[in-house]
Design a protein around this motif. Structure first.
Motif, mmCIF file in Angstrom:
data_model
loop_
_atom_site.group_PDB
_atom_site.id
_atom_site.type_symbol
_atom_site.label_atom_id
_atom_site.label_comp_id
_atom_site.label_asym_id
_atom_site.label_seq_id
_atom_site.Cartn_x
_atom_site.Cartn_y
_atom_site.Cartn_z
ATOM 1 N N LEU A 283 0.874 -1.266 -0.045
ATOM 2 C CA LEU A 283 0.327 0.018 -0.166
ATOM 3 C C LEU A 283 0.840 1.735 -0.073
ATOM 4 O O LEU A 283 0.490 2.709 -0.661
ATOM 5 N N GLY A 284 2.033 1.219 0.951
ATOM 6 C CA GLY A 284 2.588 2.093 0.306
ATOM 7 C C GLY A 284 3.708 3.092 -0.550
ATOM 8 O O GLY A 284 3.423 4.287 -0.949
ATOM 9 N N ALA A 286 2.579 1.726 -3.429
ATOM 10 C CA ALA A 286 1.213 2.521 -4.197
ATOM 11 C C ALA A 286 0.659 3.619 -4.218
ATOM 12 O O ALA A 286 0.962 4.631 -5.311
ATOM 13 N N LEU A 287 1.177 4.009 -2.671
ATOM 14 C CA LEU A 287 0.456 5.649 -2.398
ATOM 15 C C LEU A 287 1.781 6.103 -3.190
ATOM 16 O O LEU A 287 1.057 7.754 -4.341
ATOM 17 N N ARG A 288 3.332 6.178 -3.099
ATOM 18 C CA ARG A 288 4.270 6.439 -3.157
ATOM 19 C C ARG A 288 4.312 5.996 -5.119
ATOM 20 O O ARG A 288 4.231 7.581 -6.225
ATOM 21 N N SER A 290 1.511 6.972 -6.817
ATOM 22 C CA SER A 290 0.496 7.514 -7.803
ATOM 23 C C SER A 290 -0.201 8.721 -6.646
ATOM 24 O O SER A 290 -0.609 9.211 -6.751
ATOM 25 N N LEU A 291 1.827 9.758 -6.547
ATOM 26 C CA LEU A 291 1.788 11.133 -6.171
ATOM 27 C C LEU A 291 0.870 12.166 -6.897
ATOM 28 O O LEU A 291 -0.116 12.726 -6.522
ATOM 29 N N LEU A 294 -2.724 11.549 -6.597
ATOM 30 C CA LEU A 294 -3.743 11.973 -5.446
ATOM 31 C C LEU A 294 -3.246 13.422 -5.509
ATOM 32 O O LEU A 294 -4.429 14.462 -4.701
#
Length: 350
Positions: A283-284, A286-288, A290-291, A294
């Protein structure tokens, strides 16, 4: 002039039907290819674009099933979708992202796809070896702390650390209950309830500190260890305890915002669980990755907030009792709740 038909000329002689590979006869012939139960339909002319391959050569007849009229292959279905697309597009090969590269490579070998295509494929990535220190004792220690799957002892140690993390986070949350405020304010040296919380806190911090020190000692690359995000989180969760412990005798410092922020940093202990969860790590990552997306989402959210707050401000502009004295105050939305005195207006952040 009358010319007799060919059937009358030959009488009842029947010409044998030979499987002659002629372009005129087979160009529009539809063939059905059955790959492990999934049927594909195309024409022979499409397959013969690449005569050196299995499907484009005469070897295809060896796989003909007379009972079903299909060409049967007991092969990988997901890979064959890309192979059929290769024939249909005249040489465009798309490697499926959900298929292992080595499996796809074997399928291309089986169907005799050209070697140039195989060279263009990504080579299968080898499993990353453990990064271990040179000293054997340090290797054993690093495996225990960093690789829970390496041994049973490492798994038990990981479970123990998870239990300690959960205990520390639970104690941190429970001590904020109103009935414990006075006890915590008096201090662990004067109140038994505060002493229990302090004992739990100190025990957990001993485990965290010892684990962090052992990681620093046994890590193979000290610089990479210092740059690790999880290691920085570990340090952030340890420091607040020792800072508050060194300042506990000065009661005036308890009101300082800096000290409160330091205490708040203890909440980062929950992030230590990500070290033992592949899902949280994924998850981390994926968030990185998708910055940008986001940031775009936040930008559109900001546009909506500005538009609606402007509308609220100008709608209440003539109301002398309005709470929205500016557009910035329009970022707050009004709500109502009931209490003993009747209806009272409140504002809460979006």
């Amino acid at each position: 002039m009358y010319r007799a038909p060919l059937s009358e000329t030959l009488g009842h002689i029947h010409l044998p039907q030979c499987r002659i590979w002629s372009f005129y006869n087979d160009v529009n012939k539809i063939v059905h290819i059955n790959v492990s139960g999934t049927k594909f339909e195309t024409t022979l002319s499409v397959l013969r674009k690449f005569p050196t391959t299995l499907l484009g050569s005469a070897d295809l007849d060896t796989f003909f099933d007379s009972s079903s009229g299909d060409y049967f292959f007991d092969r990988h279905r997901q890979s064959f979708e890309a192979i059929m697309y290769f024939y249909q597009t005249g040489g465009l090969l798309h490697v499926p992202c959900h298929v292992d590269p080595e499996i796809f490579r074997q399928e291309l070998f089986y169907f005799k796809i050209h070697d140039l295509i195989l060279k263009a494929l990504p080579k299968p990535t080898a499993k990353k070896a453990m990064d271990l220190p040179k000293n054997k004792n340090l290797q054993t220690m690093w495996k225990l702390l960093e690789y829970p799957q390496s041994s049973t002892a490492a798994k038990l140690l990981a479970v123990l650390e998870i239990i300690v993390i959960v205990l520390a986070v639970a104690a941190f949350c429970i001590e904020t209950l109103p009935q414990f405020h006075e006890s915590i304010r008096e201090g662990w040296d004067k109140n038994s309830t505060a002493a229990v919380f302090f004992s739990i806190e100190a025990s957990c911090m001993v485990v965290f500190t010892l684990e962090f020190i052992l990681r620093v000692i046994s890590c193979p690359d000290k610089w990479q260890f210092c740059k690790g995000v999880l290691n920085i989180i570990d340090l952030i969760t340890i420091l607040p305890f020792y800072v508050t412990l060194s300042l506990q005798n000065d009661r005036a410092l308890d009101s300082f915002v800096v000290l409160r922020v330091v205490r708040l940093a203890r909440v980062f202990r929950i992030l230590k669980l990500s070290r033992h969860s592949r899902g949280l790590i994924t998850l981390g990552l994926a968030l990185r990755a998708s910055l940008r997306e986001l940031a775009l989402l936040f930008f559109f959210l900001l546009i909506g907030i500005v538009l609606f707050s402007s509308g609220v401000y100008y709608a209440d502009l003539t109301d002398p009792e309005t709470k929205f004295v500016s557009i910035l105050d329009g970022f707050l939305v009004g709500g109502y709740h009931y209490d003993d005195g009747g209806i009272r207006r409140r504002c809460s952040k979006i």
